[in-house]
Design a protein around this motif. Structure first.
Motif, mmCIF file in Angstrom:
data_model
loop_
_atom_site.group_PDB
_atom_site.id
_atom_site.type_symbol
_atom_site.label_atom_id
_atom_site.label_comp_id
_atom_site.label_asym_id
_atom_site.label_seq_id
_atom_site.Cartn_x
_atom_site.Cartn_y
_atom_site.Cartn_z
ATOM 1 N N GLU A 14 0.931 -1.127 0.038
ATOM 2 C CA GLU A 14 -0.085 0.086 0.066
ATOM 3 C C GLU A 14 0.895 1.223 0.144
ATOM 4 O OE1 GLU A 14 -2.772 -0.536 3.526
ATOM 5 O OE2 GLU A 14 -4.181 -1.497 2.062
ATOM 6 N N SER A 15 1.776 1.253 -0.717
ATOM 7 C CA SER A 15 2.911 2.376 -0.770
ATOM 8 C C SER A 15 2.282 3.709 -1.177
ATOM 9 C CB SER A 15 3.848 1.999 -2.093
ATOM 10 O OG SER A 15 3.203 1.928 -3.127
ATOM 11 N N TRP A 16 1.117 3.651 -1.799
ATOM 12 C CA TRP A 16 0.424 4.918 -2.283
ATOM 13 C C TRP A 16 -0.680 5.617 -1.152
ATOM 14 C CZ3 TRP A 16 -0.883 -0.092 -3.658
ATOM 15 C CH2 TRP A 16 -1.936 -0.714 -3.247
ATOM 16 N N THR A 17 -0.479 4.920 -0.061
ATOM 17 C CA THR A 17 -1.224 5.740 1.070
ATOM 18 C C THR A 17 -0.549 6.579 1.806
ATOM 19 O OG1 THR A 17 -0.780 4.031 2.828
ATOM 20 C CG2 THR A 17 -2.754 3.641 1.242
ATOM 21 N N LEU A 18 -1.229 7.587 2.431
ATOM 22 C CA LEU A 18 -0.541 8.597 3.191
ATOM 23 C C LEU A 18 0.007 7.891 4.551
ATOM 24 C CD1 LEU A 18 0.206 11.732 3.833
ATOM 25 C CD2 LEU A 18 -2.354 11.705 5.173
ATOM 26 N N ILE A 132 -5.300 7.965 -12.426
ATOM 27 C CA ILE A 132 -5.794 9.355 -12.119
ATOM 28 C C ILE A 132 -6.473 9.208 -10.806
ATOM 29 C CG2 ILE A 132 -7.571 10.770 -12.752
ATOM 30 C CD1 ILE A 132 -6.834 10.516 -15.762
ATOM 31 N N GLN A 133 -7.131 8.071 -10.635
ATOM 32 C CA GLN A 133 -7.948 7.844 -9.241
ATOM 33 C C GLN A 133 -6.968 7.810 -8.168
ATOM 34 O OE1 GLN A 133 -11.111 8.334 -8.996
ATOM 35 N NE2 GLN A 133 -11.060 8.808 -11.379
ATOM 36 N N ARG A 134 -5.856 7.014 -8.295
ATOM 37 C CA ARG A 134 -4.807 7.009 -7.257
ATOM 38 C C ARG A 134 -4.335 8.265 -6.841
ATOM 39 N NH1 ARG A 134 -2.060 1.852 -6.829
ATOM 40 N NH2 ARG A 134 -3.549 0.542 -6.009
ATOM 41 N N TYR A 135 -4.021 9.062 -7.831
ATOM 42 C CA TYR A 135 -3.379 10.460 -7.704
ATOM 43 C C TYR A 135 -4.383 11.365 -6.819
ATOM 44 C CZ TYR A 135 -1.072 15.021 -8.131
ATOM 45 O OH TYR A 135 -0.503 16.216 -8.004
ATOM 46 N N LEU A 136 -5.640 11.389 -7.407
ATOM 47 C CA LEU A 136 -6.743 12.185 -6.783
ATOM 48 C C LEU A 136 -6.855 11.772 -5.335
ATOM 49 C CD1 LEU A 136 -9.480 12.324 -9.625
ATOM 50 C CD2 LEU A 136 -8.341 14.362 -8.572
ATOM 51 N N GLY A 137 -6.875 10.435 -4.986
ATOM 52 C CA GLY A 137 -6.880 9.943 -3.578
ATOM 53 C C GLY A 137 -5.868 10.482 -2.646
ATOM 54 N N GLU A 141 -6.134 13.072 0.458
ATOM 55 C CA GLU A 141 -5.704 12.767 1.970
ATOM 56 C C GLU A 141 -4.868 13.614 2.379
ATOM 57 O OE1 GLU A 141 -4.866 7.866 2.555
ATOM 58 O OE2 GLU A 141 -3.466 8.738 0.770
ATOM 59 N N ALA A 142 -3.987 14.225 1.211
ATOM 60 C CA ALA A 142 -2.883 15.385 1.672
ATOM 61 C C ALA A 142 -3.539 16.588 2.245
ATOM 62 C CB ALA A 142 -1.981 15.426 0.541
ATOM 63 N N ARG A 143 -4.640 16.980 1.394
ATOM 64 C CA ARG A 143 -5.517 18.049 1.708
ATOM 65 C C ARG A 143 -6.257 17.960 3.142
ATOM 66 N NH1 ARG A 143 -8.750 18.109 -2.456
ATOM 67 N NH2 ARG A 143 -7.430 19.410 -3.839
ATOM 68 N N ALA A 144 -6.496 16.854 3.399
ATOM 69 C CA ALA A 144 -7.320 16.347 4.644
ATOM 70 C C ALA A 144 -6.363 16.501 5.833
ATOM 71 C CB ALA A 144 -8.189 14.992 4.583
ATOM 72 N N ALA A 145 -5.255 16.046 5.539
ATOM 73 C CA ALA A 145 -4.281 15.925 6.676
ATOM 74 C C ALA A 145 -3.723 17.321 6.928
ATOM 75 C CB ALA A 145 -2.993 15.080 6.145
ATOM 76 N N GLY A 146 -3.941 18.547 6.161
ATOM 77 C CA GLY A 146 -3.422 20.179 6.262
ATOM 78 C C GLY A 146 -2.295 20.107 5.440
ATOM 79 N N PHE A 147 -1.839 19.050 4.486
ATOM 80 C CA PHE A 147 -0.385 19.532 3.585
ATOM 81 C C PHE A 147 -0.867 20.206 2.560
ATOM 82 C CE2 PHE A 147 0.673 15.407 5.734
ATOM 83 C CZ PHE A 147 1.535 15.777 6.881
#
Length: 424
Positions: A14-18, A132-137, A141-147
């Motif tokens: 799951e390397s793509w997860t925050l 595209i879906q992976r990147y948007l996800g 995640e980054a936006r929700a985490a405040g980055f």
């Protein structure tokens, strides 16, 4: 994958997860940048020391490109990531989007801070549904985490990211055609000057970098520009993702140090399939000159070594051809691609790509004439250097290089109406 690599989570589940990215040091550099521990000038200096060159094909020094932007100039500025990846043979950037999107996002954030941009767009090839879906996800995640967003981590810096899906036009890999496409126009290159750094997206200062280029930034700053440089060679810093395809046992992407011998790359791919021999290599994507086996086996995988061998590193799209390959058929397919993908803006390219394709097709069909060989060279020369962007040159280069190194196969078609393999 090597131990000292630039893509820190590609080998992890799951390397793509925050969660995975943060657990392995992700966004730590971004936090330091926002806290003022690393200045834009320091970042540019480290990127220059690293000798990071554009990984999309042109190989332009990244630190130098960033220095062109006046970050203190008033008004909106933009950062664009070129994830169009339309070069035949290239499949590396989509894997960054699929498996390491947060490193790309962190790299884009840092680049935006350096140039003073508050908006970023990732231009992704429309056929890349999963990437595209992976990147948007990952962006969410980054936006929700405040980055990402407004007043990031209380720093006062605003930056947000958006995705623009292209429609699959090769020409939109050219940076000004990409800009036109985002603006809702037909993807056609602009005259330069003015350059995007002064007049880019919506007429505002804009910096455009390739996916792999931007994704390399967090590790360069985490470990230092000298660390990255030492992974490669002078003027060829770091590691590079090479997409190895064609007649090999194990096609795929490889991350290796710049300057790695081509023989090693070939061995990593399991060697030539079916126990056959190497005949030819296109080292940087279909728009770079083909090399015969003896030249390819003697070269290293870096900008300078491949140039010395007679080709270009390009996007790192290594296309392998074995001893049974009919080079006339290969050139016919490549010529058709560039004929179809010409945007039609420049007359030499619009008309010349069609001429080249039709002449090569005539030769392959056994209807070639002796004068066709000279005609091909002449048409190619009438396109090269006479158009707005590089597509015309990209179309002429395969014709010129294939005939230079494998002209006897074209001559055989003209004299006998068939391939040299038809009489073996």
């Amino acid at each position: 994958m090597m131990n000292e690599n630039c893509f820190r989570t590609l080998h992890l589940p799951e390397s793509w997860t925050l969660k995975t990215y943060v657990e392995n040091g992700g966004y730590e550099v971004w936090k330091k940048v926002l806290a003022g521990e690393i200045s834009p000038e320091d970042i540019i200096d480290q990127v220059k020391i690293s000798a990071l060159r554009g990984r999309g094909g042109a190989g332009f020094p990244t630190g130098l490109k960033w220095s062109f932007m006046n970050r203190r100039a008033p008004g909106q500025k933009f950062l664009l990531c070129n994830s169009d990846e339309g070069e035949p043979g290239t499949c590396k950037d989509r894997d960054i989007l699929r498996y390491n999107p947060h490193q790309l996002i962190e790299g884009m954030c840092i680049a935006a801070y350096v140039i003073g941009a508050s908006r970023g767009y990732n231009y992704i090839r429309g056929e890349f549904h999963e990437p595209i879906q992976r990147y948007l996800g990952a962006v969410n995640e980054a936006r929700a985490a405040g980055f990402l967003g407004q007043d990031i981590l209380g720093s006062g810096f605003d930056f947000d990211l958006f995705v623009h899906a292209g429609a699959g036009a090769y020409i939109c890999g050219e940076e000004t055609a990409l800009i036109e496409s985002i603006e809702g126009k037909k993807g056609m290159p602009r005259f330069k000057p003015p350059f995007p750094a002064s007049f880019g997206l919506y007429g505002r200062p804009t910096t455009i970098n390739n996916t792999e280029t931007l994704a390399s930034i967090p590790m360069i700053l985490a470990k230092g520009g000298q660390w990255f440089l030492d992974l490669g060679k002078p003027n060829n810093g770091g590691t590079k993702l090479f997409s190895v395809s064609g007649h090999v046992e194990k096609p795929g992407n490889q991350e290796v140090r710049m300057g790695t011998p081509f023989k090693t790359l070939l061995e990593n791919a399991g060697g030539i399939w079916k126990g056959r021999q190497l005949k030819a290599v296109i080292p940087g994507g279909s728009s770079t000159p083909v090399l015969p086996a003896e030249k390819a086996l003697a070269m290293d995988m870096d900008y300078d070594s491949i140039s010395k061998a007679g080709s270009f590193l390009g996007a790192g799209s290594v296309i392998i051809m074995d001893e049974t390959t009919d080079m006339v058929k290969v050139l016919e397919r490549l010529s058709y691609f560039y004929y179809e993908e010409s945007c039609g803006q420049c007359t030499p390219c619009r008309e010349g790509t069609g001429w080249m394709y039709r002449v090569v097709k005539r030769i392959r069909e056994g209807k070639g004439r002796p004068e066709d060989l000279a005609l091909l060279r002449d048409v190619g020369g009438r396109i090269t250097g006479k158009v707005i962007c590089g597509l015309g040159d990209a179309a002429a280069i395969p014709v010129t290089s294939f005939m230079k190194h494998f002209g006897h196969e074209f001559e055989h078609y003209v004299e006998h109406g068939c391939s040299i393999y038809d009489r073996m």
